[in-house]
Scaffold this active site. Structure first.
Site, PDB file in Angstrom:
ATOM      1  N   ASP A   1       0.833  -1.199   0.000  1.00 40.01           N
ATOM      2  CA  ASP A   1       0.000   0.000   0.000  1.00 40.01           C
ATOM      3  C   ASP A   1       0.866   1.247   0.000  1.00 40.01           C
ATOM      4  O   ASP A   1       0.609   2.205  -0.743  1.00 40.01           O
ATOM      5  CB  ASP A   1      -0.929  -0.023   1.216  1.00 40.01           C
ATOM      6  CG  ASP A   1      -1.773   1.236   1.322  1.00 40.01           C
ATOM      7  OD1 ASP A   1      -2.705   1.397   0.514  1.00 40.01           O
ATOM      8  OD2 ASP A   1      -1.489   2.067   2.206  1.00 40.01           O
TER       9      ASP A   1
ATOM     10  N   GLU B   1      -1.515  -5.134  -4.195  1.00 39.81           N
ATOM     11  CA  GLU B   1      -0.584  -4.461  -3.281  1.00 39.81           C
ATOM     12  C   GLU B   1       0.457  -5.438  -2.749  1.00 39.81           C
ATOM     13  O   GLU B   1       1.640  -5.090  -2.617  1.00 39.81           O
ATOM     14  CB  GLU B   1      -1.355  -3.827  -2.131  1.00 39.81           C
ATOM     15  CG  GLU B   1      -2.219  -2.648  -2.557  1.00 39.81           C
ATOM     16  CD  GLU B   1      -3.039  -2.065  -1.426  1.00 39.81           C
ATOM     17  OE1 GLU B   1      -3.431  -0.894  -1.539  1.00 39.81           O
ATOM     18  OE2 GLU B   1      -3.291  -2.784  -0.429  1.00 39.81           O
TER      19      GLU B   1
END
Length: 227
Positions: A45, A117
């Protein structure tokens, strides 16, 4: 040992791992046991936000902070990452527990976005930031090119609110219908009601905010179709 299927998949994402176990971990959902991809998701992220922020900063030298922030949010939001996952056929590679497999978890936006991610983090750890940038940014190129320079589209809730305010109508009412899952795999369903228009839509997401955005997006689609 990495499977031949996962080995072939490295060609699709454009990167061959020195340590294939990182890719396997990135593909393993928490429902399938350990080591799963939640820690990689956490790191990924931050990495993807950095890569996209850097790309926008370089491409849009005159854009202000607000425009850059909105553009980054558009590119890294759950639905955008899930779209990338589908383009790469990532869902077919995921390792899911029996329950998630039965419920179609390999098609769920939240699981797909988290996996993207995690894969990004795996590439970063296996190589370095420069390599990660070279591999990952092409995944976003179509979306980056489609953004109006310096003026990315506002999020659905903002667009819907401004549309209603321009007509001096009441703001939408968002209500939680249900939430499910454990703390790491929450799933929300929210309704969006427009009183004067007698319109009600629903949206889903891994957070209440994302579910509200999804419901607002469906409301906008309904309004557009009624024009």
């Amino acid at each position: 040992m990495i499977s031949s299927k996962a080995s072939d998949y490295q060609q699709r994402i454009g990167y061959v791992f020195t340590d294939p176990s990182l890719l396997l971990q990135a593909l393993r959902h928490c429902s399938a046991g350990t080591p799963h991809n939640e820690r990689l998701e956490f790191l990924g992220d931050s990495v993807v936000n950095l890569l996209i922020a850097e790309a926008l900063f370089q491409r849009w030298p005159r854009a202000d902070e607000g425009a850059l922030t909105r553009a980054r949010s558009e590119l890294v939001r759950e639905t955008s990452l899930a779209s990338i996952a589908r383009t790469m056929q990532l869902g077919e590679q995921l390792i899911l527990g029996p329950g998630e497999l039965k419920s179609g978890g390999h098609r769920r936006d939240s699981i797909l976005a988290d996996a993207v991610e995690a894969v990004i983090a795996a590439i970063y750890l296996d190589a370095d930031l420069a390599t990660c940038r070279t591999v990952v940014l092409p995944w976003f190129e179509t979306a980056l090119t489609a953004l109006p320079v310096g003026k990315p589209e506002k999020d659905p809730k903002t667009r819907l609110q401004e549309w209603l305010q321009a007509r001096q109508w009441s703001l939408p009412v968002y209500e939680l219908i249900f939430e499910s899952g454990d703390p790491h795999t929450k799933h929300f369903r929210v309704s969006c009601t427009l009183g004067e228009l007698k319109l009600r839509t629903e949206g889903e997401g891994s957070s209440r905010r994302l579910a509200e955005q999804d419901a607002a997006s469906h409301a906008i689609d309904q309004l557009d179709s009624n024009k």
